[in-house]
Design a protein around this motif. Structure first.
Motif, PDB file in Angstrom:
ATOM      1  N   ASP A   1     -11.443  18.562  45.041  1.00 28.03           N
ATOM      2  CA  ASP A   1     -11.599  19.806  44.817  1.00 28.03           C
ATOM      3  C   ASP A   1     -10.469  20.337  44.096  1.00 28.03           C
ATOM      4  O   ASP A   1     -10.464  21.500  43.526  1.00 28.03           O
ATOM      5  CB  ASP A   1     -11.153  20.393  46.305  1.00 28.03           C
ATOM      6  N   LEU A   2      -9.754  19.385  43.455  1.00 26.22           N
ATOM      7  CA  LEU A   2      -8.634  19.649  42.665  1.00 26.22           C
ATOM      8  C   LEU A   2      -8.764  19.245  41.066  1.00 26.22           C
ATOM      9  O   LEU A   2      -7.750  19.141  40.456  1.00 26.22           O
ATOM     10  CB  LEU A   2      -7.597  19.289  43.037  1.00 26.22           C
ATOM     11  N   VAL A   3      -9.948  19.067  40.743  1.00 24.72           N
ATOM     12  CA  VAL A   3     -10.461  18.521  39.623  1.00 24.72           C
ATOM     13  C   VAL A   3     -10.800  19.539  38.324  1.00 24.72           C
ATOM     14  O   VAL A   3     -11.818  20.391  38.901  1.00 24.72           O
ATOM     15  CB  VAL A   3     -11.443  17.545  39.545  1.00 24.72           C
ATOM     16  N   VAL A   4     -10.383  19.636  37.153  1.00 22.58           N
ATOM     17  CA  VAL A   4     -10.785  20.379  36.200  1.00 22.58           C
ATOM     18  C   VAL A   4     -11.242  19.269  34.958  1.00 22.58           C
ATOM     19  O   VAL A   4     -10.610  18.333  34.464  1.00 22.58           O
ATOM     20  CB  VAL A   4      -9.614  21.067  35.469  1.00 22.58           C
ATOM     21  N   HIS A   5     -12.659  19.631  34.798  1.00 30.86           N
ATOM     22  CA  HIS A   5     -13.001  18.660  33.486  1.00 30.86           C
ATOM     23  C   HIS A   5     -12.525  19.388  31.993  1.00 30.86           C
ATOM     24  O   HIS A   5     -12.506  20.570  31.852  1.00 30.86           O
ATOM     25  CB  HIS A   5     -14.493  19.129  33.486  1.00 30.86           C
ATOM     26  N   THR A   6     -12.204  18.493  31.389  1.00 23.88           N
ATOM     27  CA  THR A   6     -11.513  19.165  30.047  1.00 23.88           C
ATOM     28  C   THR A   6     -12.388  19.645  29.105  1.00 23.88           C
ATOM     29  O   THR A   6     -12.127  20.587  28.318  1.00 23.88           O
ATOM     30  CB  THR A   6     -10.868  17.739  29.541  1.00 23.88           C
ATOM     31  N   GLU A   7     -13.818  19.319  29.153  1.00 26.40           N
ATOM     32  CA  GLU A   7     -14.688  20.002  28.267  1.00 26.40           C
ATOM     33  C   GLU A   7     -14.808  21.386  28.870  1.00 26.40           C
ATOM     34  O   GLU A   7     -15.341  22.360  28.094  1.00 26.40           O
ATOM     35  CB  GLU A   7     -16.003  19.452  28.130  1.00 26.40           C
ATOM     36  N   SER A   8     -14.409  21.780  30.096  1.00 24.59           N
ATOM     37  CA  SER A   8     -14.561  23.142  30.429  1.00 24.59           C
ATOM     38  C   SER A   8     -13.532  24.074  30.127  1.00 24.59           C
ATOM     39  O   SER A   8     -13.367  25.302  30.306  1.00 24.59           O
ATOM     40  CB  SER A   8     -14.640  23.289  32.078  1.00 24.59           C
ATOM     41  N   VAL A   9     -12.403  23.449  29.503  1.00 25.55           N
ATOM     42  CA  VAL A   9     -11.352  24.183  28.841  1.00 25.55           C
ATOM     43  C   VAL A   9     -11.437  24.444  27.428  1.00 25.55           C
ATOM     44  O   VAL A   9     -11.692  23.709  26.356  1.00 25.55           O
ATOM     45  CB  VAL A   9      -9.911  23.361  29.068  1.00 25.55           C
TER      46      VAL A   9
ATOM     47  N   PRO B   1      -4.956  27.027  53.088  1.00 27.05           N
ATOM     48  CA  PRO B   1      -4.996  26.095  52.015  1.00 27.05           C
ATOM     49  C   PRO B   1      -4.012  26.460  50.871  1.00 27.05           C
ATOM     50  O   PRO B   1      -3.815  27.680  50.771  1.00 27.05           O
ATOM     51  CB  PRO B   1      -6.699  26.310  51.607  1.00 27.05           C
ATOM     52  N   LEU B   2      -3.699  25.271  50.168  1.00 30.38           N
ATOM     53  CA  LEU B   2      -2.923  25.414  49.012  1.00 30.38           C
ATOM     54  C   LEU B   2      -4.011  26.138  47.993  1.00 30.38           C
ATOM     55  O   LEU B   2      -4.854  25.062  47.595  1.00 30.38           O
ATOM     56  CB  LEU B   2      -2.103  24.403  48.739  1.00 30.38           C
ATOM     57  N   VAL B   3      -3.801  26.873  47.120  1.00 32.47           N
ATOM     58  CA  VAL B   3      -4.899  27.378  46.071  1.00 32.47           C
ATOM     59  C   VAL B   3      -3.816  27.598  44.914  1.00 32.47           C
ATOM     60  O   VAL B   3      -2.826  28.017  44.844  1.00 32.47           O
ATOM     61  CB  VAL B   3      -5.237  28.895  46.331  1.00 32.47           C
ATOM     62  N   ALA B   4      -4.442  26.672  43.814  1.00 28.03           N
ATOM     63  CA  ALA B   4      -3.883  26.750  42.454  1.00 28.03           C
ATOM     64  C   ALA B   4      -4.861  27.727  41.697  1.00 28.03           C
ATOM     65  O   ALA B   4      -5.969  27.384  41.563  1.00 28.03           O
ATOM     66  CB  ALA B   4      -3.770  25.343  41.775  1.00 28.03           C
ATOM     67  N   GLU B   5      -4.434  29.100  41.267  1.00 33.11           N
ATOM     68  CA  GLU B   5      -5.295  29.812  40.495  1.00 33.11           C
ATOM     69  C   GLU B   5      -4.410  30.032  39.223  1.00 33.11           C
ATOM     70  O   GLU B   5      -3.350  30.219  39.186  1.00 33.11           O
ATOM     71  CB  GLU B   5      -5.345  31.254  41.138  1.00 33.11           C
ATOM     72  N   PHE B   6      -5.327  29.548  38.046  1.00 32.38           N
ATOM     73  CA  PHE B   6      -4.578  29.808  36.795  1.00 32.38           C
ATOM     74  C   PHE B   6      -5.716  29.980  35.702  1.00 32.38           C
ATOM     75  O   PHE B   6      -6.943  29.872  35.996  1.00 32.38           O
ATOM     76  CB  PHE B   6      -3.915  28.514  36.389  1.00 32.38           C
ATOM     77  N   GLU B   7      -5.130  30.391  34.885  1.00 33.08           N
ATOM     78  CA  GLU B   7      -5.871  30.629  33.326  1.00 33.08           C
ATOM     79  C   GLU B   7      -5.716  29.390  32.402  1.00 33.08           C
ATOM     80  O   GLU B   7      -4.671  28.829  32.452  1.00 33.08           O
ATOM     81  CB  GLU B   7      -5.289  31.842  32.650  1.00 33.08           C
ATOM     82  N   ALA B   8      -6.734  28.930  31.743  1.00 34.90           N
ATOM     83  CA  ALA B   8      -6.642  27.623  31.282  1.00 34.90           C
ATOM     84  C   ALA B   8      -7.339  27.684  29.701  1.00 34.90           C
ATOM     85  O   ALA B   8      -8.333  28.564  29.646  1.00 34.90           O
ATOM     86  CB  ALA B   8      -7.288  26.552  32.035  1.00 34.90           C
ATOM     87  N   TYR B   9      -6.825  27.243  28.645  1.00 39.36           N
ATOM     88  CA  TYR B   9      -7.350  27.459  27.311  1.00 39.36           C
ATOM     89  C   TYR B   9      -6.797  26.267  26.471  1.00 39.36           C
ATOM     90  O   TYR B   9      -5.924  25.688  26.599  1.00 39.36           O
ATOM     91  CB  TYR B   9      -7.106  28.987  26.704  1.00 39.36           C
ATOM     92  N   ARG B  10      -7.335  26.028  25.506  1.00 41.26           N
ATOM     93  CA  ARG B  10      -7.033  24.890  24.461  1.00 41.26           C
ATOM     94  C   ARG B  10      -6.102  25.623  23.312  1.00 41.26           C
ATOM     95  O   ARG B  10      -6.491  26.718  22.954  1.00 41.26           O
ATOM     96  CB  ARG B  10      -8.185  24.356  23.600  1.00 41.26           C
TER      97      ARG B  10
ATOM     98  N   ALA C   1      -5.770  20.416  20.227  1.00 43.52           N
ATOM     99  CA  ALA C   1      -6.115  19.391  21.264  1.00 43.52           C
ATOM    100  C   ALA C   1      -5.191  19.655  22.507  1.00 43.52           C
ATOM    101  O   ALA C   1      -5.550  18.652  23.468  1.00 43.52           O
ATOM    102  CB  ALA C   1      -5.863  17.991  20.532  1.00 43.52           C
ATOM    103  N   ARG C   2      -4.253  20.381  22.432  1.00 47.99           N
ATOM    104  CA  ARG C   2      -3.528  20.526  23.738  1.00 47.99           C
ATOM    105  C   ARG C   2      -4.083  21.613  24.805  1.00 47.99           C
ATOM    106  O   ARG C   2      -4.983  22.421  24.162  1.00 47.99           O
ATOM    107  CB  ARG C   2      -2.118  21.299  23.407  1.00 47.99           C
ATOM    108  N   LEU C   3      -3.796  21.299  26.019  1.00 53.05           N
ATOM    109  CA  LEU C   3      -4.347  22.413  27.064  1.00 53.05           C
ATOM    110  C   LEU C   3      -3.367  23.116  27.765  1.00 53.05           C
ATOM    111  O   LEU C   3      -2.217  22.378  27.978  1.00 53.05           O
ATOM    112  CB  LEU C   3      -5.008  21.402  27.897  1.00 53.05           C
ATOM    113  N   LEU C   4      -3.346  24.359  28.021  1.00 50.89           N
ATOM    114  CA  LEU C   4      -2.380  25.121  28.482  1.00 50.89           C
ATOM    115  C   LEU C   4      -2.967  25.767  29.750  1.00 50.89           C
ATOM    116  O   LEU C   4      -4.139  26.290  29.933  1.00 50.89           O
ATOM    117  CB  LEU C   4      -2.097  25.994  27.525  1.00 50.89           C
ATOM    118  N   PHE C   5      -2.057  25.459  30.926  1.00 51.41           N
ATOM    119  CA  PHE C   5      -2.395  26.233  32.147  1.00 51.41           C
ATOM    120  C   PHE C   5      -1.427  26.840  32.689  1.00 51.41           C
ATOM    121  O   PHE C   5      -0.099  26.594  32.782  1.00 51.41           O
ATOM    122  CB  PHE C   5      -2.711  24.973  33.260  1.00 51.41           C
ATOM    123  N   ARG C   6      -1.784  28.283  33.095  1.00 49.07           N
ATOM    124  CA  ARG C   6      -0.820  29.430  33.548  1.00 49.07           C
ATOM    125  C   ARG C   6      -1.206  30.045  34.817  1.00 49.07           C
ATOM    126  O   ARG C   6      -2.416  30.641  34.722  1.00 49.07           O
ATOM    127  CB  ARG C   6      -0.368  30.403  32.730  1.00 49.07           C
TER     128      ARG C   6
END
Length: 191
Positions: free
Chosen positions: A3-11, A44-53, A56-61
């Motif tokens: 449930d806590l997985v982000v696929h790198t190609e989706s960023v 539940p613990l919920v992580a809500e964030f914006e993600a973008y490239r 090659a770096r990935l930023l999550f806020r």
């Protein structure tokens, strides 16, 4: 932990919103890491964030929110921990992907807002766990004025008054405390 997985190609270069949820099964796996064996996950613990490239770096806020029930360290009554902590993480591609732990994220030991990534899937379980561990109170209290339990009858002093006589217990280091007080009162010799 799926449930806590982000696929790198989706960023992508344009910001994208993610909502990851750590529920009861995740909590059951990590609860033994915390001192309070009676702690419960109320929401539940919920992580809500914006993600973008950024190249090659990935930023999550964003934020990690949730609610737990802990026990007061003085009286044992339930205490609600309302969690609302910032999540900010900049991940660089790993120079040596083979050294990155399973889950694809390695947090920097000195700055938890930095890390390295490798692979197609990024497991945010360790990130949420680190945020929770830093927000966990050293001594959860139901109130600052909590008087704890009566050592004789076990009554919760904040809720009921008891008539038990409490004597000063033997203090093995009381004599040392008296010596320290006496040494502070004596004038010090001048050099």
């Amino acid at each position: 932990m799926g449930d806590l997985v982000v696929h790198t190609e989706s960023v992508k270069e344009t910001p994208r919103h993610f909502r990851l949820e750590a529920g009861d099964s995740w909590w059951a796996g990590v609860r033994p890491l915390f001192r309070d064996p009676d702690a419960k996950l109320d929401a539940p613990l919920v992580a809500e964030f914006e993600a973008y490239r950024l190249g090659a770096r990935l930023l999550f806020r964003g934020r990690v929110t949730g609610e737990l029930e802990l026990r007061c360290s003085r009286c044992g009554e339930p205490v609600a921990l309302h969690l609302s902590e910032p999540l900010e993480l900049l991940l660089e591609p790993a120079q040596n992907p083979g050294l990155i732990p399973e889950g694809g994220i390695e947090l920097d030991a000195e700055d938890l807002e930095l890390g390295r990534y490798a692979g197609d899937e990024l497991d945010f379980g360790p990130v949420v766990l680190e945020i929770l561990a830093l927000a966990w109170p050293m001594q959860p209290l139901c109130s600052e004025s909590c008087q704890g339990l009566c050592p004789v009858c076990g009554a919760v002093r904040s809720r009921q008054a008891c008539t038990c006589e409490t004597r000063q217990a033997n203090r093995p280091f009381a004599a040392l405390g008296q010596l320290l007080e006496e040494s502070r009162r004596k004038p010090r010799p001048k050099k």
